[in-house]
Scaffold this motif. Structure first.
Motif, PDB file in Angstrom:
ATOM      1  N   PHE A  51       0.831  -1.187   0.000  1.00 47.35           N
ATOM      2  CA  PHE A  51       0.000   0.000   0.000  1.00 47.35           C
ATOM      3  C   PHE A  51       0.876   1.251   0.000  1.00 47.35           C
ATOM      4  O   PHE A  51       1.996   1.250   0.527  1.00 47.35           O
ATOM      5  CB  PHE A  51      -0.917   0.009   1.220  1.00 47.35           C
ATOM      6  N   ILE A  52       0.345   2.325  -0.561  1.00 45.87           N
ATOM      7  CA  ILE A  52       1.081   3.585  -0.633  1.00 45.87           C
ATOM      8  C   ILE A  52       0.195   4.707  -0.108  1.00 45.87           C
ATOM      9  O   ILE A  52      -1.022   4.724  -0.350  1.00 45.87           O
ATOM     10  CB  ILE A  52       1.555   3.880  -2.069  1.00 45.87           C
ATOM     11  N   HIS A 606      -1.821  -0.218  14.559  1.00 45.33           N
ATOM     12  CA  HIS A 606      -3.240  -0.113  14.249  1.00 45.33           C
ATOM     13  C   HIS A 606      -3.449   0.189  12.766  1.00 45.33           C
ATOM     14  O   HIS A 606      -2.782   1.048  12.195  1.00 45.33           O
ATOM     15  CB  HIS A 606      -3.892   0.988  15.089  1.00 45.33           C
ATOM     16  N   PHE A 607      -4.408  -0.503  12.179  1.00 43.15           N
ATOM     17  CA  PHE A 607      -4.767  -0.290  10.783  1.00 43.15           C
ATOM     18  C   PHE A 607      -6.254   0.074  10.737  1.00 43.15           C
ATOM     19  O   PHE A 607      -7.101  -0.731  11.108  1.00 43.15           O
ATOM     20  CB  PHE A 607      -4.501  -1.541   9.950  1.00 43.15           C
ATOM     21  N   ASN A 608      -6.524   1.292  10.301  1.00 41.83           N
ATOM     22  CA  ASN A 608      -7.896   1.773  10.222  1.00 41.83           C
ATOM     23  C   ASN A 608      -7.945   2.920   9.227  1.00 41.83           C
ATOM     24  O   ASN A 608      -6.981   3.170   8.498  1.00 41.83           O
ATOM     25  CB  ASN A 608      -8.387   2.212  11.614  1.00 41.83           C
ATOM     26  N   SER A 609      -9.066   3.619   9.185  1.00 38.77           N
ATOM     27  CA  SER A 609      -9.220   4.695   8.210  1.00 38.77           C
ATOM     28  C   SER A 609      -8.209   5.807   8.417  1.00 38.77           C
ATOM     29  O   SER A 609      -7.841   6.506   7.466  1.00 38.77           O
ATOM     30  CB  SER A 609     -10.638   5.260   8.280  1.00 38.77           C
ATOM     31  N   ALA A 610      -7.712   5.996   9.653  1.00 37.94           N
ATOM     32  CA  ALA A 610      -6.749   7.067   9.923  1.00 37.94           C
ATOM     33  C   ALA A 610      -5.421   6.837   9.217  1.00 37.94           C
ATOM     34  O   ALA A 610      -4.662   7.780   9.001  1.00 37.94           O
ATOM     35  CB  ALA A 610      -6.525   7.191  11.430  1.00 37.94           C
ATOM     36  N   LEU A 611      -5.140   5.600   8.845  1.00 36.23           N
ATOM     37  CA  LEU A 611      -3.881   5.307   8.176  1.00 36.23           C
ATOM     38  C   LEU A 611      -3.852   5.847   6.754  1.00 36.23           C
ATOM     39  O   LEU A 611      -2.795   6.081   6.181  1.00 36.23           O
ATOM     40  CB  LEU A 611      -3.622   3.794   8.171  1.00 36.23           C
ATOM     41  N   GLY A 612      -5.008   6.023   6.156  1.00 40.85           N
ATOM     42  CA  GLY A 612      -5.087   6.627   4.845  1.00 40.85           C
ATOM     43  C   GLY A 612      -4.747   5.717   3.687  1.00 40.85           C
ATOM     44  O   GLY A 612      -4.348   6.196   2.621  1.00 40.85           O
ATOM     45  N   ILE A 613      -4.928   4.401   3.859  1.00 44.29           N
ATOM     46  CA  ILE A 613      -4.614   3.481   2.759  1.00 44.29           C
ATOM     47  C   ILE A 613      -5.814   2.618   2.394  1.00 44.29           C
ATOM     48  O   ILE A 613      -5.674   1.616   1.707  1.00 44.29           O
ATOM     49  CB  ILE A 613      -3.399   2.589   3.093  1.00 44.29           C
ATOM     50  N   GLY A 614      -6.997   2.995   2.859  1.00 48.33           N
ATOM     51  CA  GLY A 614      -8.208   2.316   2.424  1.00 48.33           C
ATOM     52  C   GLY A 614      -8.694   1.193   3.303  1.00 48.33           C
ATOM     53  O   GLY A 614      -9.597   0.449   2.921  1.00 48.33           O
ATOM     54  N   ILE A 615      -8.116   1.034   4.497  1.00 52.03           N
ATOM     55  CA  ILE A 615      -8.585  -0.006   5.419  1.00 52.03           C
ATOM     56  C   ILE A 615      -9.554   0.654   6.395  1.00 52.03           C
ATOM     57  O   ILE A 615      -9.160   1.169   7.441  1.00 52.03           O
ATOM     58  CB  ILE A 615      -7.408  -0.662   6.164  1.00 52.03           C
ATOM     59  N   VAL A 635      -6.332 -11.658   5.232  1.00 53.48           N
ATOM     60  CA  VAL A 635      -7.570 -11.181   5.849  1.00 53.48           C
ATOM     61  C   VAL A 635      -8.368 -10.411   4.801  1.00 53.48           C
ATOM     62  O   VAL A 635      -7.828  -9.505   4.153  1.00 53.48           O
ATOM     63  CB  VAL A 635      -7.276 -10.266   7.057  1.00 53.48           C
ATOM     64  N   PRO A 636      -9.660 -10.720   4.607  1.00 48.16           N
ATOM     65  CA  PRO A 636     -10.464  -9.967   3.635  1.00 48.16           C
ATOM     66  C   PRO A 636     -10.658  -8.513   4.068  1.00 48.16           C
ATOM     67  O   PRO A 636     -10.769  -8.213   5.264  1.00 48.16           O
ATOM     68  CB  PRO A 636     -11.804 -10.703   3.619  1.00 48.16           C
ATOM     69  N   PHE A 637     -10.723  -7.603   3.088  1.00 46.67           N
ATOM     70  CA  PHE A 637     -11.087  -6.213   3.334  1.00 46.67           C
ATOM     71  C   PHE A 637     -11.858  -5.722   2.113  1.00 46.67           C
ATOM     72  O   PHE A 637     -12.040  -6.474   1.146  1.00 46.67           O
ATOM     73  CB  PHE A 637      -9.854  -5.379   3.670  1.00 46.67           C
ATOM     74  N   PRO A 638     -12.384  -4.497   2.100  1.00 47.71           N
ATOM     75  CA  PRO A 638     -13.324  -4.112   1.039  1.00 47.71           C
ATOM     76  C   PRO A 638     -12.815  -4.283  -0.382  1.00 47.71           C
ATOM     77  O   PRO A 638     -13.588  -4.641  -1.281  1.00 47.71           O
ATOM     78  CB  PRO A 638     -13.614  -2.635   1.352  1.00 47.71           C
ATOM     79  N   GLN A 639     -11.528  -4.041  -0.625  1.00 48.31           N
ATOM     80  CA  GLN A 639     -11.015  -4.125  -1.987  1.00 48.31           C
ATOM     81  C   GLN A 639     -10.459  -5.496  -2.361  1.00 48.31           C
ATOM     82  O   GLN A 639     -10.066  -5.711  -3.499  1.00 48.31           O
ATOM     83  CB  GLN A 639      -9.921  -3.070  -2.195  1.00 48.31           C
ATOM     84  N   GLY A 640     -10.362  -6.399  -1.417  1.00 44.43           N
ATOM     85  CA  GLY A 640      -9.791  -7.705  -1.715  1.00 44.43           C
ATOM     86  C   GLY A 640      -9.282  -8.390  -0.466  1.00 44.43           C
ATOM     87  O   GLY A 640     -10.028  -8.606   0.491  1.00 44.43           O
ATOM     88  N   VAL A 641      -7.969  -8.708  -0.456  1.00 49.71           N
ATOM     89  CA  VAL A 641      -7.387  -9.458   0.655  1.00 49.71           C
ATOM     90  C   VAL A 641      -6.114  -8.766   1.122  1.00 49.71           C
ATOM     91  O   VAL A 641      -5.235  -8.436   0.311  1.00 49.71           O
ATOM     92  CB  VAL A 641      -7.066 -10.912   0.245  1.00 49.71           C
ATOM     93  N   LEU A 642      -6.017  -8.529   2.422  1.00 50.76           N
ATOM     94  CA  LEU A 642      -4.799  -8.011   3.041  1.00 50.76           C
ATOM     95  C   LEU A 642      -3.855  -9.161   3.339  1.00 50.76           C
ATOM     96  O   LEU A 642      -4.293 -10.262   3.688  1.00 50.76           O
ATOM     97  CB  LEU A 642      -5.128  -7.282   4.346  1.00 50.76           C
ATOM     98  N   ILE A 643      -2.543  -8.891   3.233  1.00 54.99           N
ATOM     99  CA  ILE A 643      -1.534  -9.896   3.573  1.00 54.99           C
ATOM    100  C   ILE A 643      -0.609  -9.297   4.629  1.00 54.99           C
ATOM    101  O   ILE A 643       0.159  -8.377   4.345  1.00 54.99           O
ATOM    102  CB  ILE A 643      -0.720 -10.334   2.351  1.00 54.99           C
TER     103      ILE A 643
END
Length: 755
Positions: A51-52, A606-615, A635-643
């Motif tokens: 992610f960027i 923590h990974f959430n909306s505050a990170l700014g990468i779409g999670i 782990v599934p997320f809205p755009q596909g799968v997180l690794i």
């Protein structure tokens, strides 16, 4: 994973190069291959993309060119741009006052501070939030391309037109073509101790020794096998006498400092397709990241014999100039248009197209480079080697699929809510019959395996099954509340490394079955802890459990420790999954965020909306995650799968704190001053918290030893102490993301007030 290179036997043995990946494993033991694959499974072609996140540099105009990046010993990130110098604390960019008014082209950090190089050849030093120009005798007047603070007060500067300058005590001596340098245009310097520098120039590599009165220069160019004379980057490979070499046109090579030889790792007959190498970021003796002019970020693994595995990640519109790896494991990329952060060290993602929808995902499993994804009744597979990440429909169940499990023989077990249990083998799906509770209208909550047994949790307990070679499924043992499990309703089964079967139950807390008897923890989690949704084991043998009411527990030293006190304030009350990768990170999935435990730091990332990468959301389906055979977590997320990747390095994600300004009667004083007169007794401190893993508001606590013994807790970043008596004092300040101040970083300042 660090091994000694046999440099004399290195060979240029590349058979080819394509746009996806290079796989050249020659003269490597099978054990070495296995180790490389375990750590670097993420380097599979087309499988994933880090992610960027792009950052606006506040006071510095958007679109500014970034020329250099460093992280100082305190922890701040410094950014050299065409519009000045700034530092970053993880929340704010602060522009440094500067009277030189030139593009900043280089920046260096050492024990004594931060130095700055400019386009006009000037060099300055940061002091009290401003750059002060140094008066250097015989100093450069050409643009500074690289700047390094060496030991013993030595400053090294590479320039565009005047070669290299060695600066001691504000006096410079030049190393240029008149002293044996191959060319005066120097792109990059790599410092080796106090008396040796390796320089990349327009005419090859210059290996310079300063022992004696005159520099001794050894040149390596195309005549000595260098594939391209224009060496844009040269970086030491940690712990070795080897150097990564980046060139303008033909990619990468390796320079041996002990042999003073070049070993090409890109075949000269094959055109380099990624663009000019602008920077190289060595991570370890085996791994590096490479930034190119054409928007590629290349992840590289070095194998024996100077063979490499390369995976290119492409970011359209980015011409990456400089790279930095911070202490928390983030990769910072300076480009011609600004600053970006990339998650390549710890997180990547696979974007999936229709019919994928997070709301429809009910189960996920991994098997031999294939992701199996259940979208309600539909079973799909995604080949990880397919760059298009297409979902291929394989099977439609008679009811929603609730659980997927791939056993050691490659069979995929399929559990449903209302249609029983199935298994898929050799492309054919077979229904399991004759097992009470798993038949036509059976409900399956979770499936796992041990040895030759398959364990299935349903609404009426747990069944241990066996599958014969002719496909007959046999019930070995049924367990439930009547046999001593404590509950018939089991959300998850987890076999630990000792062979015990752990069960997350509804109403019975955690139950562990050792093959003979049960052990229960149904009151260890408090009044609301009898409903446990998820359970896992980390790589240290600790068990983790997530309960219905948000709490996350760790079983350590025979005690369940509530880790929720260390969690994110964003964590909601619906924990759905707890799992762990192979390198010790524990992933806790909530509906609106994901927390990842770093055991060495004792903090959650923590990974959430505050990170700014779409999670911004995740699946609320219980235990909807999977691991590959190497331990990477999907782990599934809205755009596909997180690794969530295995991490080959140890990163510290704790926030840090720095005392920025001691004051006397609100007037700043030098931090070097430690003695004050009896009437200089109104002492204050300003301090700053910084961190690059999380975005929560920081908590501080401080004390002044010699004045008070107790900690004072605050969210303000200042403290003052009036009318201090004569004596010796020590001001201590700590920072934390949580009120427990577990394993905090600290800064301190000692001073004396006289009589």
């Amino acid at each position: 994973m660090t091994t000694k290179h046999t440099e004399s036997s290195a060979k240029n043995i590349f058979a080819g190069l394509n746009s996806s990946v290079i796989f050249v494993f020659v003269q490597i033991s099978m054990r070495r291959i296995a180790l490389l694959l375990i750590t670097f499974f993420s380097l599979r072609a087309g499988a994933q993309q880090p992610f960027i996140r792009d950052f606006s540099l506040n006071e510095i105009p958007t679109g500014v060119k970034v020329n250099a990046l460093i992280q100082d010993s305190t922890g701040y990130i410094w950014i050299a741009t065409d519009n000045g110098l700034a530092f970053f604390n993880g929340r704010n960019f602060v522009k440094i006052q500067d009277s030189i008014h030139q593009p900043v082209t280089a920046v260096a950090a050492g024990r004594a501070g931060v130095w700055v190089g400019y386009k006009n050849g000037a060099i300055g030093k940061v002091f009290r939030s401003a750059v002060h120009k140094l008066s250097i005798v015989n100093g450069p007047s050409s643009s500074i391309t690289s700047l390094y603070a060496g030991g013993k007060g030595v400053l090294w500067a590479g320039t565009e037109e005047q070669g290299i300058f060695v600066i001691r005590n504000d006096t410079a001596s030049a190393i240029n073509t008149s002293k044996g340098l191959s060319d005066n245009f120097v792109y990059d310097l790599s410092i080796n101790g106090d008396d040796r520098v390796i320089a990349g120039s327009d005419m090859g590599i210059n290996d310079i020794s300063l022992i004696g009165n005159n520099p001794a220069v050894s040149v390596c160019s195309s005549r000595q096998g260098l594939p391209d004379n224009i060496v844009s980057v040269i970086k030491n490979i940690p712990g070795t006498q080897l150097y990564w070499v980046g060139t303008q046109e033909v990619g990468l090579a390796i320079y041996s400092g002990s042999e003073k030889k070049v070993f090409p790792i890109t075949p000269p007959s094959k055109k380099w397709s990624y663009g000019q190498v602008n920077d190289i970021l060595p991570v370890s003796a085996r791994r590096a990241w490479v930034a190119t002019e054409e928007g590629y970020l290349l992840e590289i693994v070095l194998a024996d014999g100077f063979n490499v595995v390369v995976h290119p990640y492409y970011y359209p519109g980015k011409n990456f100039k400089k790279l930095l790896l911070d202490k928390a494991g983030n990769i910072w990329c300076g480009s011609g248009h600004g600053l970006s952060m990339i998650t390549g060290e710890y997180l990547s993602g696979i974007k999936l197209s229709a019919p994928y929808s997070l709301q429809d995902v009910t189960a996920i499993a991994w098997s031999n480079d294939v992701l199996w994804i259940a979208l309600k009744r539909g079973l799909y597979q995604v080949a990880l080697t397919d760059s298009l990440h297409r979902l291929v429909h394989e099977y439609t169940s008679g009811a929603n699929i609730s659980s997927l499990y791939n056993d050691k023989n490659g069979r995929l077990w399929i559990g449903t809510l209302g249609a029983g249990l199935y298994y898929r083998q050799a492309g054919s799906v077979t229904k399991v019959k004759g097992i009470e509770g798993l038949d036509d209208d059976g409900n399956v909550l979770n499936i796992t395996g041990t040895g030759n047994s398959i364990w299935v949790a349903g609404l009426k307990g747990v069944d241990e099954l066996s599958l014969s070679e002719n496909g007959v499924v046999t019930l070995l043992k049924h367990q439930g509340k009547k046999t001593g499990m404590g509950s018939d309703y089991v959300y998850q089964l987890y076999p630990d490394h000792k062979g015990n079967m752990w069960m997350a139950t509804d109403g019975g807390g955690v139950c562990m079955y050792d093959g003979n008897s049960y052990r229960h923890w149904d009151t260890s989690f408090g009044a609301n802890g009898k409903v446990v949704y998820s359970i896992t084991e980390d790589n240290s043998g600790n068990m983790w459990a997530g309960t219905m009411y948000k709490d996350l527990f760790r079983f350590h030293n025979n005690t369940w420790e509530n880790m929720s006190r260390l969690e994110s304030p964003y964590a909601d009350n619906s924990i759905s999954t707890v799992t762990a990768n192979a390198t010790g990170q524990v992933i806790a999935v909530y509906q609106a965020c994901i927390d990842v435990w770093y055991p060495q730091s004792r903090y959650f990332r923590h990974f959430n909306s505050a990170l700014g990468i779409g999670i911004d959301s995740t699946s609320n389906v219980l235990n909807c995650a999977t691991k590959d055979s190497y331990g990477n977590v999907f782990v599934p997320f809205p755009q596909g799968v997180l690794i969530f990747k295995n991490q080959s390095e140890v990163y510290d994600i704790r926030p840090g704190v720095h005392i920025t300004t001691p004051t006397i009667f609100s007037r700043p004083v030098s931090s070097d001053r430690t003695r004050f007169d009896y009437d200089e007794n109104y002492v204050g401190f300003a301090f700053d918290g910084f961190g690059f893993a999380n975005h929560e508001r920081l908590n501080y606590r401080y004390k002044l030893e010699g004045y008070n013994d107790g900690w004072i807790y605050t969210s303000d970043a200042s403290a003052s102490f009036p009318k201090l008596s004569s004596g010796h004092y020590k001001f201590r300040v700590q920072v934390s993301l949580n009120p427990s101040f577990e394993n905090p970083n600290e800064d301190s300042y000692e001073f004396t007030i006289g009589t």
